[in-house]
Design an enzyme around this catalytic site. Structure first.
Site: not given
Lengths: 400, 400
Positions: B291, B334, B360
């Site tokens: 994480d 994207c 992204h």
């Protein structure tokens, strides 16, 4: 193929009192009216994506010529495929002319008959907008609808100042119209320069709408309309210079004076309006189109429109409230989260909160317009009855 | 029905060198490993919605006990249906214990064997976390995986300080484990109090994972592992206290020392890591779970991960760049927008930019984990070859 007015068609389907519902056909799609246009000042509706806007049912978005000219510059937008492709919005777009911005932004401003010299809010540099430049910039951006460059008098301007701004607006309209005609002709002849071609692609078509000024002076407003109608055959008419600080009854008075004189087959766009109650009042007075930053600005401040009036989600009363923001709403915010969670997002200053309340408020105004279209289709008297009910509920005391 | 360990099953499907790929079964779904967990510190992954996270392929999200305890408070979360319903995330959740936060936040802190007294970053008020309280809070929040409350020594702590923190962490683990067992038993017997019931619903099950400490001292780390394994049969093991400022080779050394000693059938979670290069290096050294706030924090700063290394979207070179942020990526940012538009969003300080780059970067790390899973499934040597190629491309000079 020449650009002709029937490519920007408006058909009225039904009326109820002074209100109308219709379909506006534009190069990038059709728009059912009355319609609320979310505002994408800088080429993005704040906190929302195009997918969010579609989920909210947005049919047309407004972008600001002044802001896009100052940053990133219309040539950059053109090189990136024009405004539609730039902001990934494939439905209709309208660009404001920049008039309102240069007259309302703080800082240096010099107005003469040629145009307006002003200071960029980004870098402080001096720039000039003229009717021709504003028209060229909008052509380069490539929205479906461009607006004429106008002189906006401050709210409460006296007769002389309003008359002066009106006369200048009318002279500028002639110049905008001439320049827009030249660009359209050049385009039709295939002579348009590189940036215009890049920006707009082969299917580029754009219409230009005038803006009616005249402040709160009824006689001036009626004269403005008369003279604008004599200047050409327009595919749409905008009413500017209202909702700029004048008392609401004044705005309604102007709308009521204009309504019987406006050509029925032309869409009427009331600029910068509005709040839910203003939308309802203006639709009753014959207005077809609206834009305003209120839903997104209020959303970012934590204020949500609901059928029972606005509520502020930061209110401690919502701390453990498991119910939806607005139980009648079908937006992502209302169907996914509790008021308690939305309150937490705002109290904890989380970005998702800004998005969710903006989305809800945009959806709220679009649903409001949908509801008015449905009421108008029911015929005479139906909208008035609907509006009375709506107002009773929206303004009831004792709610959050 | 009693909660048994096989409800938190981990099955390793394939190995390649020291790396493994497997499936972790949790009450709210299965997680393919290696896996990157986006961080939802305050019950929301900054700038992203649950739908965004699903579109990015997130299988499990981390939330922070410290932050949710301080605001809105675990009882509020419980009253709003528990953490899953609160944040509208129906896939697995893991809550950090708050140990890392209370030891890394600035301001007052007093540690003794009972627990930690600290100052809330929200209202400055003094609060105390003990192993029991941290366990109860996490139980009330209702994540699939709870973490033991640990004493995190600062990066570069000497042997004595590291030993001290380790001994305390082991004593606290015993107390966390005891309290978690009591809560589980009470739950199974139907005696759990109101808030726990409200928070978690009838299908509530939770497991507790220990955190291995010991700083960068190899002998301490090995001893910590040995003693933790003697204390119980765990469904997962976390490696804490790394990536806190020590040199990277030190982190790799600790991972390499632990790898052969870690039970193969237990998932290994390296806390607070990370950056793409750290993910690859740690997977090669046998780590299964990660994480880190890096993808969202970097995204909000305008830095995007790409196969050719990070790029800063504010770079003037992208002003008129019509190409996608990362042509190999399938995320909304994207596939929808140009680099030029994304740059404009950041330069113009538009909220949509924060969301798109965060999305992204999260998708990038999830795709990176997917690629490693595929390489590992190809068997011995395949991941090493893939990683060499990946590193060559990611660290190549001369790119943005």
């Amino acid at each position: 193929m020449p650009v002709t007015d029937h490519e920007f068609q408006f058909i009225v389907h039904a009326t109820s009192g002074g209100a109308r519902t219709g379909t506006l056909t534009l190069p990038h799609g059709t728009v059912e009216t009355p319609v609320f246009m979310p505002v994408g000042t800088q080429g993005t509706v704040k906190a929302l994506s195009p997918a969010d806007l579609k989920s909210a049912g947005a049919a047309i978005v407004l972008a600001n010529t002044y802001h896009l000219h100052v940053r990133p510059g219309e040539e950059v937008v053109a090189q990136l495929g024009g405004l539609h492709r730039f902001m990934a919005w494939d439905r209709p777009l309208l660009t404001d002319s920049g008039g309102f911005q240069v007259f309302s932004l703080a800082g240096f401003r010099r107005v003469d008959d040629d145009g307006v010299e002003f200071q960029s809010h980004v870098d402080g540099g001096r720039r000039t907008l003229t009717p021709e430049r504003a028209t060229e910039i909008q052509w380069t951006l490539g929205a479906d609808i461009a607006m004429a460059f106008d002189h906006v008098a401050p709210g409460g301007a006296d007769l002389a100042a309003s008359r002066d701004a009106l006369e200048r607006t009318l002279r500028w309209l002639q110049r905008c119209s001439r320049r827009h005609g030249e660009l359209t002709e050049r385009w039709n002849d295939g002579q348009t320069g590189r940036s215009f071609q890049l920006s707009n692609g082969p299917s580029f078509r754009q219409t230009l709408w005038p803006i009616l000024q005249g402040g709160t002076h009824r006689a001036l407003r009626e004269e403005a309309l008369q003279r604008v109608l004599e200047m050409g055959s327009w595919t749409g008419l905008a009413i500017g210079g209202l909702s700029v600080g004048e008392p609401k009854p004044k705005m309604y008075e102007v709308l009521e004076a204009l309504a019987p004189r406006l050509p029925p087959a032309v869409p009427r766009y009331l600029m910068g309006v509005g709040f839910p109650e203003d939308l309802v009042a203006a639709v009753e007075r014959g207005v077809d189109m609206f834009d305003c930053v209120a839903p997104t600005r209020n959303g970012r401040n934590g204020t949500a429109f609901t059928p029972e009036g606005p509520l502020n989600i930061r209110n401690a009363a919502f701390r453990t409230d498991a119910s939806p923001l607005d139980p009648t709403c079908d937006c992502e915010a209302c169907t996914t989260y509790s008021r308690g969670y939305l309150r937490h997002l705002f109290v904890a200053e989380e970005l998702l909160g800004l998005r969710l309340l903006s989305l809800h408020n945009v959806r709220y105004l679009i649903r409001l317009a949908e509801a008015m279209r449905a009421a108008i289709r029911k015929g005479e008297g139906a909208l008035a009855a609907w509006a009375d009910d709506w107002r009773r509920r929206y303004t009831q005391p004792g709610t959050a």
